[in-house]
Design an enzyme around this catalytic site. Structure first.
Site, mmCIF file in Angstrom:
data_model
loop_
_atom_site.group_PDB
_atom_site.id
_atom_site.type_symbol
_atom_site.label_atom_id
_atom_site.label_comp_id
_atom_site.label_asym_id
_atom_site.label_seq_id
_atom_site.Cartn_x
_atom_site.Cartn_y
_atom_site.Cartn_z
ATOM 1 N N ARG A 3 -7.404 29.538 -16.781
ATOM 2 C CA ARG A 3 -6.283 29.553 -15.813
ATOM 3 C C ARG A 3 -4.918 29.458 -16.523
ATOM 4 N NH1 ARG A 3 -10.068 30.766 -14.070
ATOM 5 N NH2 ARG A 3 -11.247 30.045 -12.281
ATOM 6 N N SER B 255 -8.007 26.373 -5.003
ATOM 7 C CA SER B 255 -8.164 25.048 -5.622
ATOM 8 C C SER B 255 -6.793 24.526 -6.017
ATOM 9 C CB SER B 255 -9.017 25.139 -6.888
ATOM 10 O OG SER B 255 -10.304 25.550 -6.549
ATOM 11 N N GLU C 62 -3.221 23.748 -10.562
ATOM 12 C CA GLU C 62 -3.509 25.178 -10.741
ATOM 13 C C GLU C 62 -2.482 25.969 -9.914
ATOM 14 O OE1 GLU C 62 -7.663 26.306 -10.454
ATOM 15 O OE2 GLU C 62 -7.118 28.281 -9.682
HETATM 16 C C1 LIG Z 1 -8.704 30.986 -0.261
HETATM 17 C C2 LIG Z 1 -8.304 31.073 -1.722
HETATM 18 C C3 LIG Z 1 -9.282 31.089 -2.696
HETATM 19 C C4 LIG Z 1 -8.924 31.180 -4.058
HETATM 20 N N1 LIG Z 1 -9.915 31.225 -4.998
HETATM 21 C C5 LIG Z 1 -9.580 31.379 -6.297
HETATM 22 C C6 LIG Z 1 -10.608 31.480 -7.300
HETATM 23 O O1 LIG Z 1 -11.795 31.456 -7.017
HETATM 24 N N2 LIG Z 1 -10.210 31.643 -8.594
HETATM 25 C C7 LIG Z 1 -8.893 31.711 -8.950
HETATM 26 O O2 LIG Z 1 -8.604 31.875 -10.152
HETATM 27 N N3 LIG Z 1 -7.917 31.614 -8.023
HETATM 28 C C8 LIG Z 1 -8.223 31.454 -6.723
HETATM 29 N N4 LIG Z 1 -7.232 31.355 -5.769
HETATM 30 C C9 LIG Z 1 -5.811 31.338 -6.179
HETATM 31 C C10 LIG Z 1 -5.125 32.718 -6.128
HETATM 32 O O3 LIG Z 1 -5.798 33.584 -5.273
HETATM 33 C C11 LIG Z 1 -5.036 33.351 -7.499
HETATM 34 O O4 LIG Z 1 -4.307 32.522 -8.363
HETATM 35 C C12 LIG Z 1 -4.396 34.746 -7.462
HETATM 36 O O5 LIG Z 1 -4.685 35.394 -8.666
HETATM 37 C C13 LIG Z 1 -2.877 34.720 -7.228
HETATM 38 O O6 LIG Z 1 -2.443 36.062 -7.026
HETATM 39 P P1 LIG Z 1 -1.165 36.402 -6.129
HETATM 40 O O7 LIG Z 1 -0.909 37.850 -6.206
HETATM 41 O O8 LIG Z 1 -1.334 35.844 -4.750
HETATM 42 O O9 LIG Z 1 -0.049 35.610 -6.922
HETATM 43 P P2 LIG Z 1 1.148 34.721 -6.318
HETATM 44 O O10 LIG Z 1 0.563 33.504 -5.660
HETATM 45 O O11 LIG Z 1 2.066 35.549 -5.524
HETATM 46 O O12 LIG Z 1 1.855 34.294 -7.668
HETATM 47 C C14 LIG Z 1 1.201 33.462 -8.593
HETATM 48 C C15 LIG Z 1 2.040 33.448 -9.876
HETATM 49 O O13 LIG Z 1 1.983 34.746 -10.460
HETATM 50 C C16 LIG Z 1 3.291 35.206 -10.717
HETATM 51 N N5 LIG Z 1 3.324 36.665 -10.544
HETATM 52 C C17 LIG Z 1 2.837 37.385 -9.496
HETATM 53 N N6 LIG Z 1 3.078 38.693 -9.688
HETATM 54 C C18 LIG Z 1 3.727 38.804 -10.885
HETATM 55 C C19 LIG Z 1 4.238 39.903 -11.635
HETATM 56 N N7 LIG Z 1 4.164 41.167 -11.203
HETATM 57 N N8 LIG Z 1 4.830 39.636 -12.823
HETATM 58 C C20 LIG Z 1 4.933 38.357 -13.286
HETATM 59 N N9 LIG Z 1 4.480 37.282 -12.615
HETATM 60 C C21 LIG Z 1 3.868 37.510 -11.423
HETATM 61 C C22 LIG Z 1 4.166 34.506 -9.687
HETATM 62 O O14 LIG Z 1 5.524 34.440 -10.122
HETATM 63 C C23 LIG Z 1 3.501 33.147 -9.597
HETATM 64 O O15 LIG Z 1 3.994 32.275 -10.605
HETATM 65 C C24 LIG Z 1 -7.561 31.257 -4.411
HETATM 66 C C25 LIG Z 1 -6.568 31.249 -3.411
HETATM 67 C C26 LIG Z 1 -6.942 31.154 -2.077
HETATM 68 C C27 LIG Z 1 -5.874 31.176 -1.008
#
Ligand SMILES: Cc1cc2nc3c(=O)[nH]c(=O)nc-3n(C[C@H](O)[C@H](O)[C@H](O)COP(=O)(O)OP(=O)(O)OC[C@H]3O[C@@H](n4cnc5c(N)ncnc54)[C@H](O)[C@@H]3O)c2cc1C
Length: 296
Positions: free
Chosen positions: A150, A201, A291
């Site tokens: 992570r 998480s 996280e």
């Molecule tokens: C129900 C649920 C279950 C989940 N299960 C998991 C799991 O099993 N495993 C896991 O690892 N995670 C899990 N997550 C967390 C989440 O889904 C992940 O961390 C996901 O990869 C975040 O992606 P996002 O596009 O929503 O990023 P965001 O939440 O929009 O952003 C996260 C970070 O990434 C940065 N970011 C986004 N896009 C860019 C870009 N283009 N350039 C630079 N920085 C960027 C943002 O600035 C921010 O700091 C879960 C979340 C939920 C709601």
């Protein structure tokens, strides 16, 4: 911002735009510089806790989408949805991401936090990532991205924007890969019911070998799995299950699942996090690390 995050929390952003191409991204960054306001790149908002006060600058939703394939090599845009990407990769008979099905968010969000589940992490099939570093567009090799559990170099360079990524996959059987993804999604829905307002998480699991010996002694051996101690276990022992503050609750079935039961505030999440970090430190001598990403 509450409408742009899966937790459903966050005050207003001063400015917002969606960048659908590299050109639009550059234009958005130029405008932020011109107006002398801070900027922040958003994916799908599935790992974010945004301040109740909102964000006093420009939120840029990076929605650059693309998909192309050359044999085992695949190029995807920052804004491609991870689940749709995985389904496509499965159907093409390319293996390596099928067990990550159900993680919400975009390709860039997954790369930023090296998302993973059920024994797979996004970094495993990555070859390189294209970024804008504030001056130039350039490719970073997987090694240069310094992926760990992570974690990645992107968490240290918040002014870098991920624009696309190139993957390389091994061969698999489309039906088998799709079946695995479907089963994992079913399993995941038991933990995260689909309408739940949460960021996944809350705290990272702990890498056992990195703990001081005194802390290691306090963890029963059967609680160490694949070299990690789940944050959920530590939180459960200190009584996190079912706790609440304002509209924020901790699930009764999972101590590392914080959710918004309606009207939740970021300040309540932060207060709960401080209380629980403190309890875990006192009981186990272990420092929990979020996280989720805080904005503001
Ligand atoms: C129900 C649920 C279950 C989940 N299960 C998991 C799991 O099993 N495993 C896991 O690892 N995670 C899990 N997550 C967390 C989440 O889904 C992940 O961390 C996901 O990869 C975040 O992606 P996002 O596009 O929503 O990023 P965001 O939440 O929009 O952003 C996260 C970070 O990434 C940065 N970011 C986004 N896009 C860019 C870009 N283009 N350039 C630079 N920085 C960027 C943002 O600035 C921010 O700091 C879960 C979340 C939920 C709601």
């Amino acid at each position: 911002m509450k409408d742009l995050t899966t937790l459903g929390i966050g005050g207003p952003a001063r400015f917002f735009c969606e960048a659908k191409s590299e050109k639009e991204l550059l234009e958005a960054l130029r405008r932020a510089r011109e107006k002398k306001v801070p900027w922040y790149i958003l994916g799908s908002g599935s790992n974010l806790v945004v301040s109740d006060k909102g964000f006093p600058g420009l939120i840029i939703k990076a929605n650059i989408r693309k998909f192309s394939r050359d044999r085992s090599k695949v190029l995807a845009g920052a804004g491609n949805e991870l689940l749709a990407f995985i389904r496509k990769i499965n159907r093409l008979g390319l293996g390596g991401v099928e067990r990550m099905a159900g993680i919400p968010g975009t390709i860039a969000g997954a790369i930023y936090g090296n998302a993973g589940a059920y024994g797979q992490e996004i970094c495993e099939n990555l070859r390189r990532v294209r970024i804008f570093d504030g001056r130039n567009f350039r490719w970073l090799s997987r090694r240069a991205c310094r992926f760990f559990y992570r974690d990645s170099i992107f968490k240290k360079h918040k002014n870098w924007a991920i624009v696309e990524a190139e993957f390389s996959f091994k061969k698999g059987k489309p039906k088998e890969l799709s079946r695995i993804s479907r089963e994992i999604i079913k399993l995941r829905e038991k933990k995260y019911r689909p309408s739940l307002l949460c960021p996944g998480s809350f705290f990272k699991n702990i890498i056992f070998k990195n703990l001081p010996k005194s802390a290691q002694k306090k963890i029963p051996p059967d609680k160490v799995m694949y070299g990690k101690v789940s944050a959920g276990y530590l939180l459960e022992v200190v009584g996190a299950k079912g706790l609440s503050k304002g509209g924020i609750k901790i699930a009764k079935h999972h101590a590392n699942l914080f959710y918004n039961s309606g009207g939740g505030k970021a300040q309540d999440i932060k207060k709960l996090a401080i209380i629980l970090k403190d309890r875990v430190m006192k009981k186990f001598g272990v420092e929990l690390e979020e996280e989720v990403q805080y904005l503001g």
